[in-house]
Design an enzyme around this catalytic site. Structure first.
Site, PDB file in Angstrom:
ATOM      1  N   SER A 146     -11.486 -17.940  20.912  1.00 36.73           N
ATOM      2  CA  SER A 146     -13.021 -17.491  21.175  1.00 36.73           C
ATOM      3  C   SER A 146     -13.346 -18.340  22.169  1.00 36.73           C
ATOM      4  CB  SER A 146     -13.933 -17.686  20.076  1.00 36.73           C
ATOM      5  OG  SER A 146     -15.093 -18.116  20.304  1.00 36.73           O
ATOM      6  N   TYR A 157     -16.668 -24.429  13.604  1.00 38.07           N
ATOM      7  CA  TYR A 157     -15.868 -22.981  13.852  1.00 38.07           C
ATOM      8  C   TYR A 157     -15.194 -23.160  15.337  1.00 38.07           C
ATOM      9  CZ  TYR A 157     -15.079 -18.381  15.933  1.00 38.07           C
ATOM     10  OH  TYR A 157     -14.846 -17.361  16.560  1.00 38.07           O
TER      11      TYR A 157
HETATM   12  N1  NAP Z   1     -16.954 -10.727  17.235  1.00 37.70           N
HETATM   13  C1  NAP Z   1     -16.995 -12.026  17.868  1.00 37.70           C
HETATM   14  O1  NAP Z   1     -18.055 -12.296  18.735  1.00 37.70           O
HETATM   15  C2  NAP Z   1     -15.982 -13.105  18.145  1.00 37.70           C
HETATM   16  C3  NAP Z   1     -16.109 -13.846  19.095  1.00 37.70           C
HETATM   17  C4  NAP Z   1     -15.168 -14.657  19.631  1.00 37.70           C
HETATM   18  C5  NAP Z   1     -13.752 -14.774  18.790  1.00 37.70           C
HETATM   19  N2  NAP Z   1     -13.900 -13.823  17.610  1.00 37.70           N
HETATM   20  C6  NAP Z   1     -12.688 -13.883  16.849  1.00 37.70           C
HETATM   21  O2  NAP Z   1     -12.101 -12.609  16.719  1.00 37.70           O
HETATM   22  C7  NAP Z   1     -11.350 -12.539  15.481  1.00 37.70           C
HETATM   23  C8  NAP Z   1     -11.678 -11.272  14.707  1.00 37.70           C
HETATM   24  O3  NAP Z   1     -13.217 -11.316  14.154  1.00 37.70           O
HETATM   25  P1  NAP Z   1     -14.014 -10.027  14.231  1.00 37.70           P
HETATM   26  O4  NAP Z   1     -14.915 -10.297  15.326  1.00 37.70           O
HETATM   27  O5  NAP Z   1     -13.115  -8.751  14.305  1.00 37.70           O
HETATM   28  O6  NAP Z   1     -14.849 -10.129  12.814  1.00 37.70           O
HETATM   29  P2  NAP Z   1     -14.879  -9.422  11.639  1.00 37.70           P
HETATM   30  O7  NAP Z   1     -15.188  -7.960  12.041  1.00 37.70           O
HETATM   31  O8  NAP Z   1     -15.577 -10.085  10.587  1.00 37.70           O
HETATM   32  O9  NAP Z   1     -13.207  -9.249  11.271  1.00 37.70           O
HETATM   33  C9  NAP Z   1     -12.476 -10.340  10.753  1.00 37.70           C
HETATM   34  C10 NAP Z   1     -10.892  -9.807  10.292  1.00 37.70           C
HETATM   35  O10 NAP Z   1     -10.496 -11.037   9.617  1.00 37.70           O
HETATM   36  C11 NAP Z   1     -10.298 -10.757   8.301  1.00 37.70           C
HETATM   37  N3  NAP Z   1     -10.131 -11.747   7.437  1.00 37.70           N
HETATM   38  C12 NAP Z   1     -11.096 -12.911   7.509  1.00 37.70           C
HETATM   39  N4  NAP Z   1     -10.416 -13.737   6.421  1.00 37.70           N
HETATM   40  C13 NAP Z   1      -9.403 -13.415   5.796  1.00 37.70           C
HETATM   41  C14 NAP Z   1      -8.306 -13.886   5.023  1.00 37.70           C
HETATM   42  N5  NAP Z   1      -8.488 -15.142   4.358  1.00 37.70           N
HETATM   43  N6  NAP Z   1      -7.363 -13.109   4.784  1.00 37.70           N
HETATM   44  C15 NAP Z   1      -7.204 -11.945   5.626  1.00 37.70           C
HETATM   45  N7  NAP Z   1      -8.073 -11.252   6.343  1.00 37.70           N
HETATM   46  C16 NAP Z   1      -8.954 -12.143   6.690  1.00 37.70           C
HETATM   47  C17 NAP Z   1     -11.205  -9.820   7.782  1.00 37.70           C
HETATM   48  O11 NAP Z   1     -10.941  -9.218   6.733  1.00 37.70           O
HETATM   49  P3  NAP Z   1     -12.108  -8.291   5.667  1.00 37.70           P
HETATM   50  O12 NAP Z   1     -12.332  -7.095   6.261  1.00 37.70           O
HETATM   51  O13 NAP Z   1     -11.300  -8.084   4.456  1.00 37.70           O
HETATM   52  O14 NAP Z   1     -13.184  -9.447   5.461  1.00 37.70           O
HETATM   53  C18 NAP Z   1     -11.479  -8.986   8.928  1.00 37.70           C
HETATM   54  O15 NAP Z   1     -10.338  -7.916   9.101  1.00 37.70           O
HETATM   55  C19 NAP Z   1     -11.604 -13.625  14.665  1.00 37.70           C
HETATM   56  O16 NAP Z   1     -10.500 -14.722  14.776  1.00 37.70           O
HETATM   57  C20 NAP Z   1     -12.829 -14.577  15.283  1.00 37.70           C
HETATM   58  O17 NAP Z   1     -13.129 -15.766  15.305  1.00 37.70           O
HETATM   59  C21 NAP Z   1     -14.869 -12.861  17.401  1.00 37.70           C
END
Ligand code: NAP
Length: 273
Positions: A146, A157
């Protein structure tokens, strides 16, 4: 290799493939010919993506697991290797944020963030290296970090994402003599369910802009339709998950002599989440 299918014959594993960035990465790698293993907790969303990939002529397997379960995560990788004969791409993407202040937070939130964002990523990296070496792959490990890792005051985080960057850099060095590259992808704010643990009042303002009637409940996901409407409205502040998937596709389709170390992809304006 069929035209437009640079990943044909390759096996890719994506954790957190049931939502947001991971889902988009999985669908993109599938569309480019990889057999994709979609791993995450929510089967229904991954089944939908599997259908989409298969309807476009690709191959996909859904594995429902919690990445904090070390044995299940290891089995995901060894099963993929056994079933397809190889592992070429490992995307350690599953992650979450609890944005509470350090003095107020419940330590269980810290545990969940560290076990998901850091420990599971380490286990995923280790299992993937073993599987890639065993099949002689020209492999790519993609660790989703991130922009929070670029700031020193990004909370607990952010500290997990600083750890991701350090782990990725160290593993990249360990693998210099291997045919395995490690890329750290640092997204800025992207329209996903990432903000599910944020204060609902903060999210309600965004939701209203879409005109979609939905009650925002802390810890719960927002409908896909809402996120799809929100991103174009707020495109200066919120990126599309596809933007990250495109960066991942770029890095995993480079020749193995090219070490793509880090990619930062963010919308024009910075939103410090
Ligand atoms: N969106 C942003 O602004 C942003 C910015 C920087 C970095 N990121 C990073 O991008 C990555 C993806 O996040 P996202 O933005 O796509 O958020 P998201 O839509 O909430 O997706 C997160 C994913 O991780 C899964 N997950 C969380 N805990 C888990 C566990 N214990 N076991 C298995 N799966 C798990 C969730 O599963 P469920 O569907 O079952 O909940 C979901 O598929 C993360 O590492 C996050 O830190 C996001």
């Amino acid at each position: 290799m069929p035209e437009g299918q640079p990943l044909s014959g390759k096996t890719a594993i994506v954790t957190g493939a049931s939502s947001g960035i991971g889902r988009s990465i999985a669908e993109t790698l599938g569309a480019k010919g990889a057999h994709v293993y979609l791993a995450g907790r929510t089967a229904a969303a991954m089944d939908e993506s599997k259908k989409k990939i298969e309807e476009a002529g690709g191959a996909a397997t859904v594995v429902t697991l919690d990445v904090r379960d070390v044995a299940a995560l290891r089995a995901l990788v060894t099963d993929a290797a056994e079933e397809t004969g190889r592992v070429d791409i490992m995307v350690n993407n599953a992650g979450l944020s609890y944005p509470s202040k350090i003095i107020d937070a419940d330590p269980e939130e810290w545990r969940e963030m560290y076990e998901t964002n850091v420990l599971a990523l380490l286990v995923g990296c280790q299992a993937a290296v073993k599987a890639m070496r065993a099949c002689g792959a020209e492999g790519h490990i993609v660790n989703v970090s991130s922009v929070a890792a670029l700031r020193r005051d990004s909370g607990v985080y952010g500290s997990t994402k600083h750890a991701v960057n350090t782990i990725s850099a160290s593993l990249r060095d360990e693998l210099e003599e291997d045919t395995i590259r490690v890329v750290t992808v640092m997204p800025g704010a992207i329209a996903t369910n990432f903000a599910r643990n944020f204060d609902p009042e903060f999210l309600e303002g965004f939701v209203k802009m879409t005109g979609v009637e939905v009650e925002v409940k802390q810890g719960e996901k927002l409908p896909d339709e809402l996120l799809e409407k929100l991103q174009p409205i707020l495109s200066q502040l919120l990126g599309d998950p596809q933007d990250i998937a495109d960066a991942v596709l770029y890095s995993v389709t480079q020749p193995i002599r090219v070490n793509v170390e880090q990619i930062v992809v963010r919308p024009p304006k910075q939103l410090n989440l």
